[in-house]
Enzyme design. Sequence first.
Site, PDB file in Angstrom:
ATOM      1  N   GLY A 145       0.822  -1.203   0.000  1.00  0.00           N
ATOM      2  CA  GLY A 145       0.000   0.000   0.000  1.00  0.00           C
ATOM      3  C   GLY A 145       0.856   1.253   0.000  1.00  0.00           C
ATOM      4  CB  CYS A 146       0.184   4.726  -1.099  1.00  0.00           C
ATOM      5  SG  CYS A 146      -1.465   4.986  -0.430  1.00  0.00           S
ATOM      6  CE1 TYR A 147      -1.365   8.232   4.099  1.00  0.00           C
ATOM      7  CE2 TYR A 147      -3.263   6.803   3.776  1.00  0.00           C
ATOM      8  CZ  TYR A 147      -2.727   8.077   3.884  1.00  0.00           C
ATOM      9  OH  TYR A 147      -3.543   9.190   3.778  1.00  0.00           O
ATOM     10  CB  CYS A 150       5.306   6.707   2.474  1.00  0.00           C
ATOM     11  SG  CYS A 150       6.115   8.323   2.498  1.00  0.00           S
TER      12      CYS A 150
END
Length: 337
Positions: A145-147, A150
């Site tokens: 996932g993106c979160y 990062c």
Amino acid sequence: MIRVGVVGISGYTGLELVKMLVAHPNFELCYAGASSSGKLSDSFSSLKGVIDMPIEVANADEIKARCDLVFLALPHKEAMSLASKLRKSGVKIVDLSADYRVSQENYEKNYCSHIDLDGLKEAVYGLVEINRDRIKNANLIANPGCYPTCSLLALLPFANMLDSKFGVMIDAKSGLSGAGKSLKPSSHFISVNENMNAYSPLTHRHSDEIKEHLNLAYNTDIDVMFVPHLIPLSRGMLVSSYGYLKPEFKGIDPLSVLKDFYKDERFIRIRTEPVSIKDVAGTHFCDIFAMNKDGKIWINSSIDNLLRGASSQALANANLIMGIDEAVALPVIGNSI
């Protein structure tokens, strides 16, 4: 040429995949699938005159016959329903949904009953910097996932240094494209413009994805408090992670730790000052900065949520599983103005 399909092509991540695939010297887009038929340039007018191929209703038999590799840019549950039909066919799969990212326990806690437990055991978590060798030999990739991308890229270099008594607090902010293409009151222009708000504080389902993969790295037991925010940008993500270092690591220079951990990584940039969304928007880079003050550590990271947080990370994984240099066709120059 390697024959490639994209299912779920009419969404934002589908568009980003198409943009990179058009420029890829080894991949040929042969199949465009979605829940309904149409034309690719009708979904995205920017593609008119560039690639006008038809969108077909997704069909596993057609994918098996026409593709060597397929990207599944589908919602959770829909992805594993299709992936379960493709896994034994020889088609390589990069799944951008949440369906294969976490343990059965964490998946069913946050999503729904899992219908492909064998696939869940087989899948490799596609965070390239951590699992590169495993990805090269995989048939099914769970694109992070993106979160989590990062957050994990920022935290993993310090995972064995963090004091588990305090855990980590993650304050994350994402552009509006992270909410997807579907219309909803919370993503209307009038709701988002000149505004910012937290959503699903401490209960967001990415909390468990971050916690699971952070602790798997070093067999640690660090708790995660995660609060995401929606900000009035089209794309981009900024994460601030806070924690306490174990006493024996209280004096570390965090920038030196980051530089050593990522010394051979082309797409991790260690900054000497807090990071900026504009520096990474439109690229595959993750920029990271960190400070240590008396054993209190702040780690600041930024990515493009649609690219490094989804589509370009998926392409890096696809390059690796097809025996190609992972950097091929990944975007490196962004929208800094």
